[in-house]
Design a protein around this motif. Structure first.
Motif, short mmCIF file in Angstrom:
data_model
loop_
_atom_site.label_atom_id
_atom_site.label_comp_id
_atom_site.label_asym_id
_atom_site.label_seq_id
_atom_site.Cartn_x
_atom_site.Cartn_y
_atom_site.Cartn_z
N ARG A 121 0.81 -1.21 0.00
CA ARG A 121 0.00 0.00 0.00
C ARG A 121 0.85 1.27 0.00
NH1 ARG A 121 -4.73 -2.24 4.12
NH2 ARG A 121 -6.02 -3.18 2.45
N ILE A 122 2.09 1.17 0.42
CA ILE A 122 2.99 2.33 0.31
C ILE A 122 3.14 2.71 -1.16
CG2 ILE A 122 5.36 3.14 0.62
CD1 ILE A 122 5.53 1.42 3.13
N LEU A 123 3.46 1.74 -1.99
CA LEU A 123 3.62 2.03 -3.42
C LEU A 123 2.29 2.42 -4.05
CD1 LEU A 123 6.11 -0.75 -4.57
CD2 LEU A 123 6.57 1.55 -3.74
N ARG A 124 1.23 1.77 -3.64
CA ARG A 124 -0.09 2.09 -4.19
C ARG A 124 -0.50 3.52 -3.82
NH1 ARG A 124 -3.68 -1.11 -6.23
NH2 ARG A 124 -5.40 -0.15 -5.08
N PHE A 125 -0.11 3.98 -2.65
CA PHE A 125 -0.43 5.35 -2.24
C PHE A 125 0.14 6.35 -3.25
CE2 PHE A 125 1.00 9.21 0.05
CZ PHE A 125 -0.22 9.68 0.52
N PHE A 126 1.41 6.17 -3.62
CA PHE A 126 2.03 7.09 -4.56
C PHE A 126 1.53 6.86 -5.99
CE2 PHE A 126 4.96 6.99 -0.99
CZ PHE A 126 5.14 8.36 -0.77
N ARG A 127 1.29 5.62 -6.36
CA ARG A 127 0.82 5.33 -7.71
C ARG A 127 -0.60 5.87 -7.92
NH1 ARG A 127 -2.98 1.59 -10.11
NH2 ARG A 127 -2.27 -0.12 -8.78
#
Length: 418
Positions: free
Chosen positions: A169-175
């Motif tokens: 979800r860290i990467l999904r937050f920025f994506r």
């Protein structure tokens, strides 16, 4: 909590395969709604792509109803309640309402339920926690409508808890922010991502690759990459230095020239200064063979384009082929300041559109006719002749070709004598 008929006239929802699946599951005490990204996209005026459906019906009941209606069903994730229904070759993921009973990384123990609120609360971001019923009423249990209208990507509930449940979800937050957000990332979410960044080490390279390549072609990729770099997130992912300036330049160049955005080219701008970088990143992200080769080619002496004239560029185009040449020119352009108004760089980038490399006209027979025997020397003389032909700027006249062949054959003969 709200329910508004915001999608009452959406044709993708009220007709076709989506309407058929909803009608199949909205009967005999069960309920189904479209959830997640499709609803978000529709509210943002974008075309829904993947249409996911949640239902109170359990997986075995979904399969039973699909079979009775003559619809193909595939138990793609049945342990977690997901069955894929296929209508007119289009897949629809149908998942039974769930609530987490225990979470650990990307895995979770779930219990099937009938509570739409709890199902929404277990999702990642408020704009992804929306659901729409067959009548186009959008149900909002987490404040997602307001956030979607404001283009604000915000975690549902406690950001630290959401991230601890699944570090992807860290990467999904920025994506998701790069694709659908506006302005600065939500501060609470951003700080939570920084606090949880050590968890990135537990993610599979394949999942990281997927999110990164999607992020890099999103509209807000440049700003998202800067935010990730400032928070120490990108360096941990690629295992080295990141270059947000060249990434920004690459995006500006692509938009100026008009080719489709290339995730691999943008990844090179962000992470590759030399071929060793390309190989490290390819390994860290488990890139495909094609992606790894493209990255490696771009990293090979891209800086030479800073001093190349068109004659030299034609030789490189001949050696690399149009696609590899174009990628390397754009990387050189981006790393040399990325001035989109540069006529010289534009001319180099557009060379494949103006000039097609001829085929090398000399063949083995031309040297056998000059008295050379078949064997390793024949391959060597062809290489020498091709190099000379390139240096002479691709002549096709018979006299020039004969001179090149004679000189190459003579050199091989001298070498053999010594």
């Amino acid at each position: 909590m709200s329910a508004e008929p915001l999608l009452a006239n959406a044709p993708w929802l009220t007709s076709g395969g989506t309407a058929r699946v909803l009608a199949l599951l909205n009967a005999d005490g069960e309920e189904a709604r479209v959830v997640g990204g499709a609803v978000r996209n529709a509210l943002l005026g974008l075309v829904p792509v993947d249409i996911d459906i949640a239902t109170t019906a359990r997986p075995d009941e979904v399969i039973r109803r699909a079979r009775a209606a003559g619809i193909k069903s595939v138990p793609t994730g049945i342990d977690h309640g997901t069955v894929t229904l296929v209508i007119d070759s289009h897949p629809y993921e149908v998942t039974t309402l769930r609530e987490d009973t225990e979470t650990f990384g990307r895995k979770a123990r779930v219990a099937f339920g009938r509570d739409w609120v709890k199902d929404a609360e277990r999702r990642d971001f408020t704009m992804n926690g929306l659901s729409a019923d067959a009548a186009g009423v959008v149900h909002d249990h987490v404040g997602g409508i307001a956030d979607a209208k404001a283009r604000r990507v915000r975690f549902i509930g406690d950001p630290d808890q959401r991230i601890a449940e699944d570090y992807l979800r860290i990467l999904r937050f920025f994506r998701i922010h790069a694709a659908f957000g506006a302005g600065e990332p939500d501060r609470d979410g951003y700080l939570a991502c920084i606090r949880g960044r050590a968890g990135l080490a537990h993610l599979s390279a394949e999942r990281v690759r997927m999110e990164m390549l999607k992020l890099l072609v999103a509209h807000g990729a440049s700003a998202a990459a800067v935010a990730m770099a400032d928070g120490g997130l990108l360096q941990a992912l690629v295992g080295g230095v990141v270059y947000t300036g060249p990434l920004s330049a690459m995006i500006a160049i692509e938009r100026e020239l008009g080719p489709p955005a290339s995730s691999t080219r943008r990844l090179a701008a962000l992470t590759v200064a030399v071929t060793e970088d390309a190989r490290r990143v390819a390994t860290r992200l488990r890139l495909s063979n094609a992606e790894a080769k493209a990255l490696d080619s771009m990293g090979h002496r891209w800086w030479r384009f800073a001093t190349k004239d068109e004659a030299k560029a034609r030789r490189l185009l001949y050696r690399l082929g149009a696609e590899r040449y174009h990628d390397r020119v754009l990387l050189g352009w981006a790393r040399n300041g990325g001035d989109v108004g540069s006529s010289r760089w534009r001319a180099l980038a557009e060379l494949p559109q103006r000039w097609t490399a001829p085929k090398f006209p000399l063949r083995a027979a031309d040297f056998i006719a000059r008295g050379m025997a078949e064997g390793p020397a024949l391959g060597h003389v062809l290489t020498l002749a091709e190099d000379a032909w390139l240096a002479a700027d691709f002549p096709l006249e018979e006299a020039a070709l004969a001179s090149i062949a004679d000189q190459a054959a003579a050199r091989i003969s001298r070498d053999e004598k010594h």
